[in-house]
Design a protein around this motif. Sequence first.
Motif, PDB file in Angstrom:
ATOM      1  N   ASP A 220      53.082  26.755  26.358  1.00  0.00           N
ATOM      2  CA  ASP A 220      52.324  26.324  25.183  1.00  0.00           C
ATOM      3  C   ASP A 220      53.063  26.793  23.918  1.00  0.00           C
ATOM      4  OD1 ASP A 220      50.261  25.056  26.682  1.00  0.00           O
ATOM      5  OD2 ASP A 220      49.524  27.046  27.232  1.00  0.00           O
ATOM      6  N   HIS A 221      53.402  25.851  23.075  1.00  0.00           N
ATOM      7  CA  HIS A 221      54.232  26.023  21.866  1.00  0.00           C
ATOM      8  C   HIS A 221      55.725  26.082  22.234  1.00  0.00           C
ATOM      9  CE1 HIS A 221      50.897  26.327  19.089  1.00  0.00           C
ATOM     10  NE2 HIS A 221      50.375  27.327  19.779  1.00  0.00           N
ATOM     11  N   GLY A 222      56.296  27.277  22.369  1.00  0.00           N
ATOM     12  CA  GLY A 222      57.717  27.397  22.723  1.00  0.00           C
ATOM     13  C   GLY A 222      58.669  27.139  21.570  1.00  0.00           C
ATOM     14  N   VAL A 223      58.144  26.992  20.354  1.00  0.00           N
ATOM     15  CA  VAL A 223      59.026  26.626  19.225  1.00  0.00           C
ATOM     16  C   VAL A 223      60.054  27.711  18.902  1.00  0.00           C
ATOM     17  CG1 VAL A 223      57.461  24.962  18.128  1.00  0.00           C
ATOM     18  CG2 VAL A 223      57.260  27.408  17.560  1.00  0.00           C
ATOM     19  N   LYS A 224      59.716  28.972  19.213  1.00  0.00           N
ATOM     20  CA  LYS A 224      60.649  30.072  18.892  1.00  0.00           C
ATOM     21  C   LYS A 224      61.784  30.194  19.904  1.00  0.00           C
ATOM     22  CE  LYS A 224      58.534  31.633  15.215  1.00  0.00           C
ATOM     23  NZ  LYS A 224      59.136  31.492  13.889  1.00  0.00           N
ATOM     24  N   ALA A 225      61.831  29.270  20.868  1.00  0.00           N
ATOM     25  CA  ALA A 225      62.953  29.264  21.826  1.00  0.00           C
ATOM     26  C   ALA A 225      64.230  28.743  21.174  1.00  0.00           C
ATOM     27  CB  ALA A 225      62.607  28.398  23.038  1.00  0.00           C
ATOM     28  N   GLU A 226      64.094  28.003  20.085  1.00  0.00           N
ATOM     29  CA  GLU A 226      65.212  27.216  19.552  1.00  0.00           C
ATOM     30  C   GLU A 226      66.530  27.989  19.343  1.00  0.00           C
ATOM     31  OE1 GLU A 226      64.691  25.374  15.703  1.00  0.00           O
ATOM     32  OE2 GLU A 226      66.034  23.730  16.234  1.00  0.00           O
ATOM     33  N   PRO A 227      66.509  29.199  18.767  1.00  0.00           N
ATOM     34  CA  PRO A 227      67.793  29.861  18.511  1.00  0.00           C
ATOM     35  C   PRO A 227      68.534  30.318  19.768  1.00  0.00           C
ATOM     36  CG  PRO A 227      65.974  30.924  17.304  1.00  0.00           C
ATOM     37  CD  PRO A 227      65.363  29.971  18.275  1.00  0.00           C
ATOM     38  N   ASP A 228      67.858  30.375  20.913  1.00  0.00           N
ATOM     39  CA  ASP A 228      68.470  30.862  22.153  1.00  0.00           C
ATOM     40  C   ASP A 228      68.984  29.653  22.953  1.00  0.00           C
ATOM     41  OD1 ASP A 228      69.002  31.802  24.721  1.00  0.00           O
ATOM     42  OD2 ASP A 228      67.370  33.278  24.679  1.00  0.00           O
ATOM     43  N   ALA A 229      70.282  29.364  22.775  1.00  0.00           N
ATOM     44  CA  ALA A 229      70.854  28.140  23.362  1.00  0.00           C
ATOM     45  C   ALA A 229      70.710  28.121  24.883  1.00  0.00           C
ATOM     46  CB  ALA A 229      72.321  28.019  22.966  1.00  0.00           C
ATOM     47  N   GLU A 230      70.863  29.292  25.493  1.00  0.00           N
ATOM     48  CA  GLU A 230      70.767  29.353  26.959  1.00  0.00           C
ATOM     49  C   GLU A 230      69.332  29.012  27.411  1.00  0.00           C
ATOM     50  OE1 GLU A 230      71.487  32.669  30.395  1.00  0.00           O
ATOM     51  OE2 GLU A 230      72.282  33.116  28.409  1.00  0.00           O
ATOM     52  N   LEU A 231      68.380  29.493  26.636  1.00  0.00           N
ATOM     53  CA  LEU A 231      66.969  29.231  26.956  1.00  0.00           C
ATOM     54  C   LEU A 231      66.644  27.737  26.785  1.00  0.00           C
ATOM     55  CD1 LEU A 231      64.081  30.111  27.633  1.00  0.00           C
ATOM     56  CD2 LEU A 231      63.821  30.865  25.248  1.00  0.00           C
ATOM     57  N   VAL A 232      67.127  27.158  25.708  1.00  0.00           N
ATOM     58  CA  VAL A 232      66.862  25.724  25.476  1.00  0.00           C
ATOM     59  C   VAL A 232      67.480  24.901  26.603  1.00  0.00           C
ATOM     60  CG1 VAL A 232      67.237  23.762  23.919  1.00  0.00           C
ATOM     61  CG2 VAL A 232      66.658  26.012  22.974  1.00  0.00           C
ATOM     62  N   ALA A 233      68.688  25.286  27.025  1.00  0.00           N
ATOM     63  CA  ALA A 233      69.343  24.579  28.137  1.00  0.00           C
ATOM     64  C   ALA A 233      68.513  24.730  29.412  1.00  0.00           C
ATOM     65  CB  ALA A 233      70.754  25.117  28.339  1.00  0.00           C
ATOM     66  N   ARG A 234      67.986  25.908  29.632  1.00  0.00           N
ATOM     67  CA  ARG A 234      67.151  26.142  30.826  1.00  0.00           C
ATOM     68  C   ARG A 234      65.882  25.272  30.783  1.00  0.00           C
ATOM     69  NH1 ARG A 234      65.041  30.560  33.834  1.00  0.00           N
ATOM     70  NH2 ARG A 234      63.339  29.709  35.071  1.00  0.00           N
ATOM     71  N   LEU A 235      65.239  25.222  29.609  1.00  0.00           N
ATOM     72  CA  LEU A 235      64.022  24.398  29.468  1.00  0.00           C
ATOM     73  C   LEU A 235      64.338  22.938  29.769  1.00  0.00           C
ATOM     74  CD1 LEU A 235      62.611  26.009  26.177  1.00  0.00           C
ATOM     75  CD2 LEU A 235      61.582  26.222  28.457  1.00  0.00           C
ATOM     76  N   ALA A 236      65.503  22.488  29.266  1.00  0.00           N
ATOM     77  CA  ALA A 236      65.905  21.090  29.468  1.00  0.00           C
ATOM     78  C   ALA A 236      66.234  20.830  30.939  1.00  0.00           C
ATOM     79  CB  ALA A 236      67.098  20.761  28.576  1.00  0.00           C
ATOM     80  N   THR A 237      66.994  21.719  31.551  1.00  0.00           N
ATOM     81  CA  THR A 237      67.385  21.535  32.961  1.00  0.00           C
ATOM     82  C   THR A 237      66.157  21.481  33.860  1.00  0.00           C
ATOM     83  OG1 THR A 237      69.397  22.748  32.533  1.00  0.00           O
ATOM     84  CG2 THR A 237      68.770  22.535  34.836  1.00  0.00           C
ATOM     85  N   ASP A 238      65.229  22.394  33.603  1.00  0.00           N
ATOM     86  CA  ASP A 238      64.015  22.451  34.438  1.00  0.00           C
ATOM     87  C   ASP A 238      62.999  21.368  34.067  1.00  0.00           C
ATOM     88  OD1 ASP A 238      65.192  24.671  35.452  1.00  0.00           O
ATOM     89  OD2 ASP A 238      63.584  26.076  34.943  1.00  0.00           O
ATOM     90  N   GLN A 239      63.251  20.660  32.957  1.00  0.00           N
ATOM     91  CA  GLN A 239      62.244  19.717  32.432  1.00  0.00           C
ATOM     92  C   GLN A 239      60.882  20.410  32.325  1.00  0.00           C
ATOM     93  OE1 GLN A 239      62.671  16.067  31.315  1.00  0.00           O
ATOM     94  NE2 GLN A 239      64.274  17.539  30.776  1.00  0.00           N
ATOM     95  N   MET A 240      60.955  21.624  31.770  1.00  0.00           N
ATOM     96  CA  MET A 240      59.740  22.432  31.579  1.00  0.00           C
ATOM     97  C   MET A 240      58.998  21.903  30.349  1.00  0.00           C
ATOM     98  SD  MET A 240      57.710  24.996  32.110  1.00  0.00           S
ATOM     99  CE  MET A 240      58.537  25.483  33.610  1.00  0.00           C
ATOM    100  N   PRO A 241      57.786  21.408  30.519  1.00  0.00           N
ATOM    101  CA  PRO A 241      57.085  20.853  29.353  1.00  0.00           C
ATOM    102  C   PRO A 241      56.739  21.922  28.304  1.00  0.00           C
ATOM    103  CG  PRO A 241      56.079  20.124  31.413  1.00  0.00           C
ATOM    104  CD  PRO A 241      57.029  21.224  31.770  1.00  0.00           C
TER     105      PRO A 241
END
Length: 336
Positions: A220-241
Amino acid sequence: MSSLDHFVRGLPKAELHVHIEGTLEPELMFELAERNGVRLPYSSVDDVRAAYSFTDLQSFLDIYYAGASVLCEQQDFDDLMTAYLHRAHADGVRRAEIMFDPQTHLERGVDFDAFMPGFLGAIERAEAELGISCGLIMSFLRHMPVESAIETFAESAPYHDVLLAVGLDSSEIDHPPADFLPVFELARRHQLHTVAHAGEEGPPEYVWAALDVLRVERIDHGVKAEPDAELVARLATDQMPLTMCPLSNVALGGFARLEDHNLKRMMDRGVKVTINSDDPAYFGGYVGDNYVQTAEALGLTRDDLVTLAANSIEASFAPDEAKAAWLDELRTVPVV
Ligand code: HPA
Ligand code: ZN
């Protein structure tokens, strides 16, 4: 109604992040205060709206918990849920997965046998009359100890088979997700889905912990993930909503202006983003308004809006056949 408004409301969609206590409009707040003899620190509806000027999450939560004090009887919870479901239906919502905060009510001596029959009665009628499909997400308050969450889970036992999921909300900073692992494990053993607020105000580490420690199915939210490139890549790979709530983020100071919101940037990096309202009575708009205003501010195309609606349906916990039917319906919406 503008053509954008019309298009947005015509998109079949799911709302996955809305707190039922945050749908309490000032008019209903006054009506319930009178009905229940609760004194409010406001003299009028306009006075209430004037108090809705927030600087951060905590400044909102203080007012939100105070507002919830008018909710006492089963009928109050039924009225609240009925009002929300009619508004959601008017915005094209086919599926609503609605959060509620039991501890906010239990603390005031209002128990499960008041709010659950209220919610369930309203849901049953709306499912029959409007054709909307609903689920309930029981959310634990992270400013309270995990022991309280565990006790709350035990108290909810008579209702376990009508719950869809558990969640985690309230003040994020200094209340890391990992603290709540025991109650999330318990919920999973009862076949409930799991979601958690993370990265609303808190750091990327809290999003990592929601993924790797709590093992939630949506953030829920997740907007503060943006600066962490590895985290954003993980969210994208997992297709985590990510259940984003743009008007909420601006109201609570996460972004200075809607134009600065990272929703489109995260979509462009392959993240499965959805649009939701969070606490629409407090943040100036229901889910349709969130789509329209975000589209205007970020220049979203009709295709982007269809993708966001499709994401919301796919990310819901509805049965696969229902999701397939809504996605089919979405594909037939004329692009105007
Ligand atoms: N964040 C955290 N907890 C909440 C919120 C929110 O936006 N709304 C209601 N509880
Ligand atoms: Zn929220």
